[in-house]
Motif scaffolding. Sequence first.
Motif, PDB file in Angstrom:
ATOM      1  N   ASP A 113       0.834  -1.203   0.000  1.00  0.00           N
ATOM      2  CA  ASP A 113       0.000   0.000   0.000  1.00  0.00           C
ATOM      3  C   ASP A 113       0.870   1.255   0.000  1.00  0.00           C
ATOM      4  N   VAL A 114       1.949   1.191   0.783  1.00  0.00           N
ATOM      5  CA  VAL A 114       2.890   2.299   0.877  1.00  0.00           C
ATOM      6  C   VAL A 114       4.195   1.877   0.225  1.00  0.00           C
ATOM      7  N   VAL A 115       4.704   2.714  -0.678  1.00  0.00           N
ATOM      8  CA  VAL A 115       5.882   2.379  -1.474  1.00  0.00           C
ATOM      9  C   VAL A 115       7.054   3.259  -1.039  1.00  0.00           C
ATOM     10  N   LEU A 116       8.212   2.648  -0.821  1.00  0.00           N
ATOM     11  CA  LEU A 116       9.429   3.376  -0.449  1.00  0.00           C
ATOM     12  C   LEU A 116      10.294   3.568  -1.690  1.00  0.00           C
ATOM     13  N   LEU A 117      10.720   4.808  -1.940  1.00  0.00           N
ATOM     14  CA  LEU A 117      11.435   5.127  -3.174  1.00  0.00           C
ATOM     15  C   LEU A 117      12.633   6.015  -2.904  1.00  0.00           C
ATOM     16  N   ASP A 118      13.444   6.198  -3.953  1.00  0.00           N
ATOM     17  CA  ASP A 118      14.439   7.267  -3.932  1.00  0.00           C
ATOM     18  C   ASP A 118      14.148   8.184  -5.115  1.00  0.00           C
ATOM     19  N   PRO A 119      14.699   9.398  -5.140  1.00  0.00           N
ATOM     20  CA  PRO A 119      14.319  10.375  -6.169  1.00  0.00           C
ATOM     21  C   PRO A 119      14.537   9.911  -7.608  1.00  0.00           C
ATOM     22  N   THR A 120      15.474   8.985  -7.813  1.00  0.00           N
ATOM     23  CA  THR A 120      15.808   8.591  -9.184  1.00  0.00           C
ATOM     24  C   THR A 120      14.833   7.578  -9.769  1.00  0.00           C
ATOM     25  N   THR A 121      13.935   7.011  -8.959  1.00  0.00           N
ATOM     26  CA  THR A 121      13.017   5.988  -9.475  1.00  0.00           C
ATOM     27  C   THR A 121      11.580   6.477  -9.589  1.00  0.00           C
ATOM     28  N   ILE A 122      11.325   7.697  -9.150  1.00  0.00           N
ATOM     29  CA  ILE A 122       9.944   8.168  -9.093  1.00  0.00           C
ATOM     30  C   ILE A 122       9.366   8.448 -10.480  1.00  0.00           C
ATOM     31  N   THR A 123      10.148   9.086 -11.351  1.00  0.00           N
ATOM     32  CA  THR A 123       9.634   9.514 -12.660  1.00  0.00           C
ATOM     33  C   THR A 123       9.040   8.354 -13.442  1.00  0.00           C
ATOM     34  N   SER A 124       9.765   7.239 -13.488  1.00  0.00           N
ATOM     35  CA  SER A 124       9.296   6.073 -14.242  1.00  0.00           C
ATOM     36  C   SER A 124       7.994   5.534 -13.667  1.00  0.00           C
ATOM     37  N   LEU A 125       7.889   5.488 -12.337  1.00  0.00           N
ATOM     38  CA  LEU A 125       6.672   4.962 -11.715  1.00  0.00           C
ATOM     39  C   LEU A 125       5.476   5.878 -11.965  1.00  0.00           C
ATOM     40  N   ILE A 126       5.714   7.184 -11.964  1.00  0.00           N
ATOM     41  CA  ILE A 126       4.624   8.125 -12.256  1.00  0.00           C
ATOM     42  C   ILE A 126       4.152   7.932 -13.698  1.00  0.00           C
ATOM     43  N   GLU A 127       5.113   7.831 -14.625  1.00  0.00           N
ATOM     44  CA  GLU A 127       4.766   7.661 -16.035  1.00  0.00           C
ATOM     45  C   GLU A 127       3.992   6.372 -16.269  1.00  0.00           C
ATOM     46  N   ASN A 128       4.284   5.346 -15.484  1.00  0.00           N
ATOM     47  CA  ASN A 128       3.607   4.052 -15.630  1.00  0.00           C
ATOM     48  C   ASN A 128       2.330   3.966 -14.803  1.00  0.00           C
ATOM     49  N   GLY A 129       1.951   5.070 -14.165  1.00  0.00           N
ATOM     50  CA  GLY A 129       0.706   5.090 -13.409  1.00  0.00           C
ATOM     51  C   GLY A 129       0.722   4.278 -12.135  1.00  0.00           C
ATOM     52  N   LYS A 130       1.901   4.075 -11.543  1.00  0.00           N
ATOM     53  CA  LYS A 130       2.018   3.230 -10.356  1.00  0.00           C
ATOM     54  C   LYS A 130       1.776   3.995  -9.046  1.00  0.00           C
ATOM     55  N   LEU A 131       1.855   5.326  -9.084  1.00  0.00           N
ATOM     56  CA  LEU A 131       1.768   6.105  -7.847  1.00  0.00           C
ATOM     57  C   LEU A 131       0.510   6.970  -7.829  1.00  0.00           C
ATOM     58  N   TYR A 132      -0.001   7.181  -6.639  1.00  0.00           N
ATOM     59  CA  TYR A 132      -1.214   7.966  -6.443  1.00  0.00           C
ATOM     60  C   TYR A 132      -0.858   9.422  -6.174  1.00  0.00           C
ATOM     61  N   ASN A 133      -1.557  10.332  -6.837  1.00  0.00           N
ATOM     62  CA  ASN A 133      -1.313  11.763  -6.656  1.00  0.00           C
ATOM     63  C   ASN A 133      -1.753  12.192  -5.252  1.00  0.00           C
ATOM     64  N   LEU A 134      -0.812  12.817  -4.509  1.00  0.00           N
ATOM     65  CA  LEU A 134      -1.077  13.187  -3.115  1.00  0.00           C
ATOM     66  C   LEU A 134      -1.485  14.644  -2.941  1.00  0.00           C
TER      67      LEU A 134
END
Length: 494
Positions: A113-134
Amino acid sequence: MKKLRYVKDEGMNKKRWLRGGVAICLSAAVLSGCATGQDKQGSQKDLANSLKVMYSGSEDYFYQEFGMLFSAVYPNIELEVVNTLSLENTLLDQYNQDMNKALDAFIEQEQPDVVLLDPTTITSLIENGKLYNLDTYVAEESYNVGGFNPGLHDYMKDIGGGQVYAIPSTFRSQALFYNKDLFDQYGVPYPTDQMTWDEIVALANHFPTDGAPSDRIYGLEMAWSKELTEVVNVLATAEGLNYFNSDTMQMSIDTPAWESIVEQSNQVLTSDAIFYYDYIYSGDYEASSESSLGDPFLEGRLAMKLESNYYIDTIEIAQNNAQDPEDIVQQWDMVTAPVGLQNPDSTGYSMFYNLFAINAASTNKEAAWTFISYITGDEFARVQSKQSYGNIPLRAQYFDKGDGRNYAAFYKLKPINNVPAYHQVPQRFVYEFPSMLQQEFASISDGQLTIEHALSELQIKGNELLATEIMSQEELKLYLQEQQDVLGPGVITR
């Protein structure tokens, strides 16, 4: 006099402090959290009773860092820690070391439910629709975005392409510590916030350079060893320069900006006012006492020192352990880390990490936001400020110790958001480029190469390494063995 070895290892310091008073701090914090949690019981009835949280360490460490406090306030939410070991040990190989694809697969497979990331991996996940807009959550008045340290909200939007998809839980920063007594003694004006390295080195050069290494005064400590590579790395950080562009996977070192940094670093190396820690290993430097750890700043013989927020605890520990606390520096303060000419309001010496986001596919979004908002909120920051993890609370008001020192120095500058995506870089570059860089820069110092020629060579050779294939774990193991067979054991250190 006994010679002492000073080990500059923040990880070791962190572990040492964790073995100390953290258990007591946590117990007190949990009691405090429970009292607050009782007021929130009514708001918990509609939340899911379980929450899967992705985390890169052990479950025990997760509870030390986050889970224990959260569970005390929200006992109705059962936390399940989803460890990333399968991502590191299996999925990366399965997806040919492509971290973005492996991370996608991990989230699909484990459904945290909660995903732990670093700044370099966020862009790809956003583009792939994996993250929820906060954005909607963050805009809630109860969340108090205004309480964050300056620049954090902008940073969150920067890494999210203008929207907030993840919030950091951890912040570390460096500042320039200075000894006010030495500045007063030699009539040198104190450093101020947002000075450049040129200005700092100029201040350092006002201090005397005579005397034996173990007795003399030093103006500045800024790098581990007196090598061009070390000083270049420190100065380049202030300007936000990287050796390569991880988006284009091309070198970016053969530029006027890099040429200027190397020239500036060469000038720094001519100063006799600067202390380097390899002096200790030369056998010429002796610590004045056990409690000073061989650190001339603690001994009152170093005017300025670039250090992280951990160093505040180092000073306090040294004073507490000294037979005579007066032997340890007393009148000290901090200003911001030096800034670059192109980025006077930003810094490469601060970093947000452990970014938490919500899985777009989660059916527990409310509970997920409850977790994220708590560990990045006011109450958690207040409790965290009383613990000895060494991290700075995200909310600046809880870091000031009330002793009149400039703790805002750690917060004032906005972190530069250009961390290279090393997980996308061929391993040969990671292992071979540092020694290549050191050799070329040593040739500059020896007068064998001009700066222009060395940077041109590094541009060409670095691009050749960046063009190599990313190796599987098995291929990497064979490669490392071949390197050790050629160069000898212990050569590869990264």
